[in-house]
Motif scaffolding. Sequence first.
Motif, PDB file in Angstrom:
ATOM      1  N   UNK A   8       1.783  -1.773  -2.668  1.00  0.00           N
ATOM      2  CA  UNK A   8       1.135  -3.047  -2.381  1.00  0.00           C
ATOM      3  C   UNK A   8       2.198  -4.030  -1.914  1.00  0.00           C
ATOM      4  N   UNK A   9       1.799  -4.995  -1.138  1.00  0.00           N
ATOM      5  CA  UNK A   9       2.698  -6.039  -0.655  1.00  0.00           C
ATOM      6  C   UNK A   9       3.512  -6.589  -1.827  1.00  0.00           C
ATOM      7  N   UNK A  10       4.833  -6.500  -1.769  1.00  0.00           N
ATOM      8  CA  UNK A  10       5.639  -6.967  -2.894  1.00  0.00           C
ATOM      9  C   UNK A  10       5.553  -8.471  -3.117  1.00  0.00           C
ATOM     10  N   UNK A  15      -5.470 -12.155  -5.028  1.00  0.00           N
ATOM     11  CA  UNK A  15      -6.270 -11.081  -4.439  1.00  0.00           C
ATOM     12  C   UNK A  15      -5.967 -10.851  -2.961  1.00  0.00           C
ATOM     13  N   UNK A  16      -4.906 -11.440  -2.453  1.00  0.00           N
ATOM     14  CA  UNK A  16      -4.516 -11.244  -1.050  1.00  0.00           C
ATOM     15  C   UNK A  16      -3.407 -10.216  -1.032  1.00  0.00           C
ATOM     16  N   UNK A  36      -5.407  -4.682   4.891  1.00  0.00           N
ATOM     17  CA  UNK A  36      -4.611  -5.766   5.462  1.00  0.00           C
ATOM     18  C   UNK A  36      -5.497  -6.916   5.861  1.00  0.00           C
ATOM     19  N   UNK A  37      -4.899  -7.892   6.483  1.00  0.00           N
ATOM     20  CA  UNK A  37      -5.662  -9.050   6.941  1.00  0.00           C
ATOM     21  C   UNK A  37      -6.305  -8.722   8.271  1.00  0.00           C
ATOM     22  N   UNK A  38      -7.569  -9.075   8.444  1.00  0.00           N
ATOM     23  CA  UNK A  38      -8.229  -8.880   9.735  1.00  0.00           C
ATOM     24  C   UNK A  38      -7.551  -9.764  10.766  1.00  0.00           C
TER      25      UNK A  38
END
Length: 85
Positions: A8-10, A15-16, A36-38
């Motif tokens: 996961x993104x460190x 919740x992002x 990921x982000x749209x």
Amino acid sequence: MALLFIGIDPNTEEDKCPAAWVDTEAKGEPEIIFQGWLADEQIQAECRKDSHHPDDEAVIRMPYRMIDIIRKACDAAEQAAVGDL
């Protein structure tokens, strides 16, 4: 389906959380799964210049800091494909 969580993104905030998994039992060959982000419409329009994406596909953004996690996902998918996982 057998999803292998890679990372996961460190720098995740609540919740992002961009993340990566490998589906080691996908039909045919392993597949890498990204959360990921749209991408916004401008980015999607630029991407469509090179590759049209149908309704069941999405253009997502992944932060640079995810490079090591993406590499691990690629390695895990490759290992699953040759039966070393």
